[in-house]
Design an enzyme around this catalytic site. Structure first.
Site, PDB file in Angstrom:
ATOM      1  CB  ILE A 364      -1.092   0.032   1.180  1.00  0.00           C
ATOM      2  CG1 ILE A 364      -1.773  -1.717   1.070  1.00  0.00           C
ATOM      3  CG2 ILE A 364      -1.746   1.460   1.357  1.00  0.00           C
ATOM      4  CD1 ILE A 364      -2.806  -1.337   2.273  1.00  0.00           C
ATOM      5  CE1 TYR A 365       4.844   5.283   2.300  1.00  0.00           C
ATOM      6  CE2 TYR A 365       6.967   4.511   1.731  1.00  0.00           C
ATOM      7  CZ  TYR A 365       6.727   5.911   2.140  1.00  0.00           C
ATOM      8  OH  TYR A 365       7.638   6.622   2.689  1.00  0.00           O
ATOM      9  N   GLY A 366       4.563   1.122  -0.650  1.00  0.00           N
ATOM     10  CA  GLY A 366       5.127   1.643  -2.102  1.00  0.00           C
ATOM     11  C   GLY A 366       6.105   2.668  -2.019  1.00  0.00           C
ATOM     12  N   GLY A 367       6.988   2.957  -1.040  1.00  0.00           N
ATOM     13  CA  GLY A 367       7.465   3.707  -1.382  1.00  0.00           C
ATOM     14  C   GLY A 367       9.202   3.699  -1.695  1.00  0.00           C
TER      15      GLY A 367
END
Length: 434
Positions: A364-367
């Site tokens: 969800i974050y996918g940084g």
């Protein structure tokens, strides 16, 4: 249990037999000591980057440009003279261990400041600061730069420092981050990007794992995690995972590489541990489920550490992608715990690392991709040296699927540090020092 092992390279060739694991410690092995020392005193100078920055007026990183303030200096063409001058500035005596080499046809310099400079400092930054200062003074002298243009040279070399804590946008690169970016005591050697490690070792996955293991385990020694009974625990895991002790990683991958999965790797690991007498069946449940007990807990951890790396090579290798290394670490350990009733690699810490790592790297974050992570990162710092080697290996066999590629982050350090044999082939270096 015997604490002597045989060391094999990444092609399954025996390098050294009957090695006492204590001789693999960062405190005793000369090759590891040299790698750590050279890591602290070696920097890469991007001469082509300095020349381009001066020519375009772009100083200090992205979005920063001073129009009308440019200098046309042929820095790459004068690389040899610049190298000689830099060497004269950084050396302490004529016979010290200063090294300055021209790399890439004059586009880069490898600078190793003398050990006397790093030994007399409280930390490792003199490699960057002394080299940066020497390059600035050299360019000013070589091109007769006046007092009004000298700050432009400084900006091209040092970037936006001291407005920023680090040399942001500069052209002096160390594989070590500045001390202010460390998460705690002893994290300096763990704060090295996995993309850097993959680039330095020429994308040879087991050598990348070995170099990462050296940095991670040296970090364990520095932060006090390898004292007393814990030293054997760390060294066994280091030997089997990082240095392919008894060829176990190579053999597991060879057995499972063609059609295997994480599950078949787990089967192989359990079989090998049973054959070695590391574990045995404790009792059998009415359902037929076997509960195992470990006869040597630290040796069981070494087996699972080797298995975790092998699972990474099999699974990420099949996909030619680094992205699934976090879920590989997570589910290798989750399944092997369910299979045996014993703790997975690193007593559950590797599994926990995989959970947070999956979220931060591509959920969800996918940084960012795995290549920008290190053992100092907030979600990968928890394992005691056994997770990050798998990440470096996965980045090595990635076929360009990462958003943040090795070529983008690590081309300079790969070219410069990769020219040093101990960094490029650490397994052979460690074995050669025995």
């Amino acid at each position: 249990m015997s604490d002597k092992v045989d060391i094999y390279d990444d092609r399954g060739t025996l390098l050294e037999s009957d090695v006492d694991i204590l001789n693999l410690a960062p405190t005793t092995n000369a090759a590891i000591g040299k790698i750590i020392k050279d890591t602290k005193r070696t920097v890469a100078i991007n001469l082509a980057g300095i020349e381009k920055g001066l020519a375009t007026g772009k100083y200090g990183g992205k979005g920063r440009q001073i129009l009308g303030r440019s200098l046309e200096y042929d820095i790459v063409g004068n690389a040899d003279a610049i190298a000689e001058s830099v060497a004269n500035f950084v050396k302490v005596s004529n016979d010290d261990d200063t090294v300055v080499k021209v790399i890439g046809g004059g586009k880069q310099l490898l600078v190793q400041v003398p050990s006397a400079r790093t030994d007399t400092g409280a930390d490792f930054v003199s490699g960057s600061t002394v080299s940066g200062a020497a390059v600035v003074e050299t360019i000013i002298n070589t091109f007769n730069t006046d007092m009004f243009d000298a700050p432009l040279v400084k900006g091209a070399v040092w970037g936006s420092y001291p407005q920023t804590m680090d040399m942001s946008g500069g052209n002096v690169a160390s594989i070590l981050s500045i001390p202010q970016q460390n998460e705690g005591l002893g994290f300096s050697l763990r704060n090295i990007m996995t993309n850097h490690v993959a680039a330095i070792t020429g994308r040879r996955a087991m050598n990348a794992a070995a170099l990462s293991s050296i940095y991670e385990q040296a970090g364990m020694y520095e932060m006090g995690n390898a004292v007393g009974s814990f030293e054997r625990h760390q060294l066994l895991g280091f030997a089997y995972q990082g240095l392919n002790a008894n060829n176990i990683v190579y053999d597991i991958v060879k057995e499972n590489g063609k059609t295997g999965t994480i599950g078949t790797v787990i089967d192989t690991v359990v079989e090998k541990a049973l054959d070695l007498g590391v574990i045995e069946v404790d009792h059998v449940a009415p359902s037929g489920y076997k509960f195992y007990k470990a006869n040597d807990v630290s040796m069981w951890n070494a087996c699972t550490a080797a298995g975790q790396l092998a699972a990474t090579l099999v699974n990420c290798g099949a996909g030619r992608a680094a992205q699934n290394v976090s879920s590989t670490i997570l589910y290798f350990n989750d399944i092997i715990e369910k299979e045996t009733g014993l703790p997975g690699c690193d007593m559950g810490r590797a599994q926990g690392t995989g959970v947070g790592f999956s979220f931060f790297s591509h959920s969800i974050y996918g940084g960012g991709g795995p290549g920008i992570f290190n053992g100092n990162h907030v979600v990968t710092r928890h394992s005691r040296g056994f997770a990050i080697p798998c990440v470096s290996a996965a980045c090595s066999i990635d076929a360009g699927t990462q958003m943040i590629t090795i070529e983008k982050t690590s081309a300079l350090v790969g070219n410069v540090f990769g020219s040093i044999e101990e960094f490029r082939e650490p397994i052979k270096a460690v074995a050669g020092a025995l």
